[in-house]
Design an enzyme around this catalytic site. Sequence first.
Site, PDB file in Angstrom:
ATOM      1  N   HIS A 220      -7.442  -8.144  -2.650  1.00 55.45           N
ATOM      2  CA  HIS A 220      -8.737  -7.545  -2.328  1.00 55.45           C
ATOM      3  C   HIS A 220      -8.686  -6.041  -2.573  1.00 55.45           C
ATOM      4  O   HIS A 220      -7.622  -5.435  -2.556  1.00 55.45           O
ATOM      5  CB  HIS A 220      -9.136  -7.829  -0.870  1.00 55.45           C
ATOM      6  CG  HIS A 220      -8.162  -7.285   0.127  1.00 55.45           C
ATOM      7  ND1 HIS A 220      -6.967  -7.909   0.427  1.00 55.45           N
ATOM      8  CD2 HIS A 220      -8.182  -6.150   0.887  1.00 55.45           C
ATOM      9  CE1 HIS A 220      -6.308  -7.201   1.336  1.00 55.45           C
ATOM     10  NE2 HIS A 220      -7.020  -6.127   1.624  1.00 55.45           N
TER      11      HIS A 220
ATOM     12  N   ARG B 266      -1.827 -15.006   5.202  1.00 56.15           N
ATOM     13  CA  ARG B 266      -1.563 -14.266   3.961  1.00 56.15           C
ATOM     14  C   ARG B 266      -2.886 -13.759   3.411  1.00 56.15           C
ATOM     15  O   ARG B 266      -3.772 -14.554   3.076  1.00 56.15           O
ATOM     16  CB  ARG B 266      -0.858 -15.172   2.940  1.00 56.15           C
ATOM     17  CG  ARG B 266      -0.397 -14.440   1.681  1.00 56.15           C
ATOM     18  CD  ARG B 266       0.528 -15.328   0.858  1.00 56.15           C
ATOM     19  NE  ARG B 266       0.938 -14.699  -0.379  1.00 56.15           N
ATOM     20  CZ  ARG B 266       1.890 -13.780  -0.480  1.00 56.15           C
ATOM     21  NH1 ARG B 266       2.537 -13.383   0.604  1.00 56.15           N
ATOM     22  NH2 ARG B 266       2.220 -13.262  -1.653  1.00 56.15           N
TER      23      ARG B 266
ATOM     24  N   TYR C  67       0.841  -1.199   0.000  1.00 59.12           N
ATOM     25  CA  TYR C  67       0.000   0.000   0.000  1.00 59.12           C
ATOM     26  C   TYR C  67       0.877   1.251   0.000  1.00 59.12           C
ATOM     27  O   TYR C  67       1.969   1.249   0.590  1.00 59.12           O
ATOM     28  CB  TYR C  67      -0.885   0.042   1.249  1.00 59.12           C
ATOM     29  CG  TYR C  67      -2.010  -0.956   1.258  1.00 59.12           C
ATOM     30  CD1 TYR C  67      -3.287  -0.610   0.839  1.00 59.12           C
ATOM     31  CD2 TYR C  67      -1.793  -2.263   1.711  1.00 59.12           C
ATOM     32  CE1 TYR C  67      -4.322  -1.525   0.862  1.00 59.12           C
ATOM     33  CE2 TYR C  67      -2.824  -3.192   1.742  1.00 59.12           C
ATOM     34  CZ  TYR C  67      -4.088  -2.817   1.313  1.00 59.12           C
ATOM     35  OH  TYR C  67      -5.107  -3.725   1.337  1.00 59.12           O
TER      36      TYR C  67
ATOM     37  N   HIS D 126     -10.433  -2.480  -1.186  1.00 64.01           N
ATOM     38  CA  HIS D 126     -11.241  -1.834  -0.161  1.00 64.01           C
ATOM     39  C   HIS D 126     -12.207  -0.853  -0.815  1.00 64.01           C
ATOM     40  O   HIS D 126     -11.861  -0.182  -1.792  1.00 64.01           O
ATOM     41  CB  HIS D 126     -10.351  -1.060   0.812  1.00 64.01           C
ATOM     42  CG  HIS D 126      -9.421  -1.918   1.601  1.00 64.01           C
ATOM     43  ND1 HIS D 126      -9.698  -2.319   2.894  1.00 64.01           N
ATOM     44  CD2 HIS D 126      -8.225  -2.463   1.282  1.00 64.01           C
ATOM     45  CE1 HIS D 126      -8.701  -3.058   3.343  1.00 64.01           C
ATOM     46  NE2 HIS D 126      -7.788  -3.160   2.374  1.00 64.01           N
TER      47      HIS D 126
ATOM     48  N   TYR E 133      -0.545 -10.374   0.245  1.00 67.38           N
ATOM     49  CA  TYR E 133       0.567  -9.997   1.118  1.00 67.38           C
ATOM     50  C   TYR E 133       0.448 -10.697   2.467  1.00 67.38           C
ATOM     51  O   TYR E 133      -0.634 -11.129   2.866  1.00 67.38           O
ATOM     52  CB  TYR E 133       0.642  -8.475   1.302  1.00 67.38           C
ATOM     53  CG  TYR E 133      -0.590  -7.854   1.927  1.00 67.38           C
ATOM     54  CD1 TYR E 133      -0.733  -7.767   3.310  1.00 67.38           C
ATOM     55  CD2 TYR E 133      -1.615  -7.345   1.127  1.00 67.38           C
ATOM     56  CE1 TYR E 133      -1.863  -7.205   3.886  1.00 67.38           C
ATOM     57  CE2 TYR E 133      -2.741  -6.781   1.692  1.00 67.38           C
ATOM     58  CZ  TYR E 133      -2.861  -6.711   3.073  1.00 67.38           C
ATOM     59  OH  TYR E 133      -3.986  -6.158   3.632  1.00 67.38           O
TER      60      TYR E 133
END
Length: 211
Positions: A143, A139, A93, A145, A132
């Site tokens: 996905h 793990r 991220y 958000h 990740y």
Amino acid sequence: IFKKGLVGISTLGAVSSASANNSCRLTAAQPEGPFYPIKDQLDKNRDLTSVRGRSKKAIGEVVILKGIVTGENCKPIKGALVEIWQACETGKYNHPGDPNQAELDPNFQYWGQAMTNERGEYSFKTIKPGAYQANGTWRRPPHIHMKVQLRGFEEIITQVYFSEEVVLNKRDLILGRLKLDDRKNVIVNFKKFQEGKNHRVGEFNVILKKF
């Protein structure tokens, strides 16, 4: 054709009605997670595959995420703000709190916003995020958000998963907290929209509860 800032819903074909997809069952809430953007950015439109001022495209498989936002009465909601944020192809991220040592992709946008049109439709062009390691034994599957909000309705925060990630989805601790029907609704089948197109398209309809 997708233009920066104008991801055309019409190019994706008709979106099926929310009532046909999940009978207007309220969208299941899931944790926001620790990586919601904390810094504003100039470029947060609906095309996450490129960044304003950069000529290169993001690394990863291009996917289209689209759907309809409705109320519990199955009627489309115009003007709802839909936000998505996610990891890049390496699973990292763009957030200072992410401990993942993987590299960031400077050509990926990471966060996007869209307003639903008069038919309640939204769409994003993005990439399939990488999985990740959340901890030593867990793990997280790929996905995306999502947060949807509009005055007069309860804000919903949820996550969208990829149907082909069967093993990781089955083992995911967050996805596993949902009831079976809710779990099925947030696992999306991304499939080829038409022959000759390199990207896959996934449909995720969102149902909001009125105050």
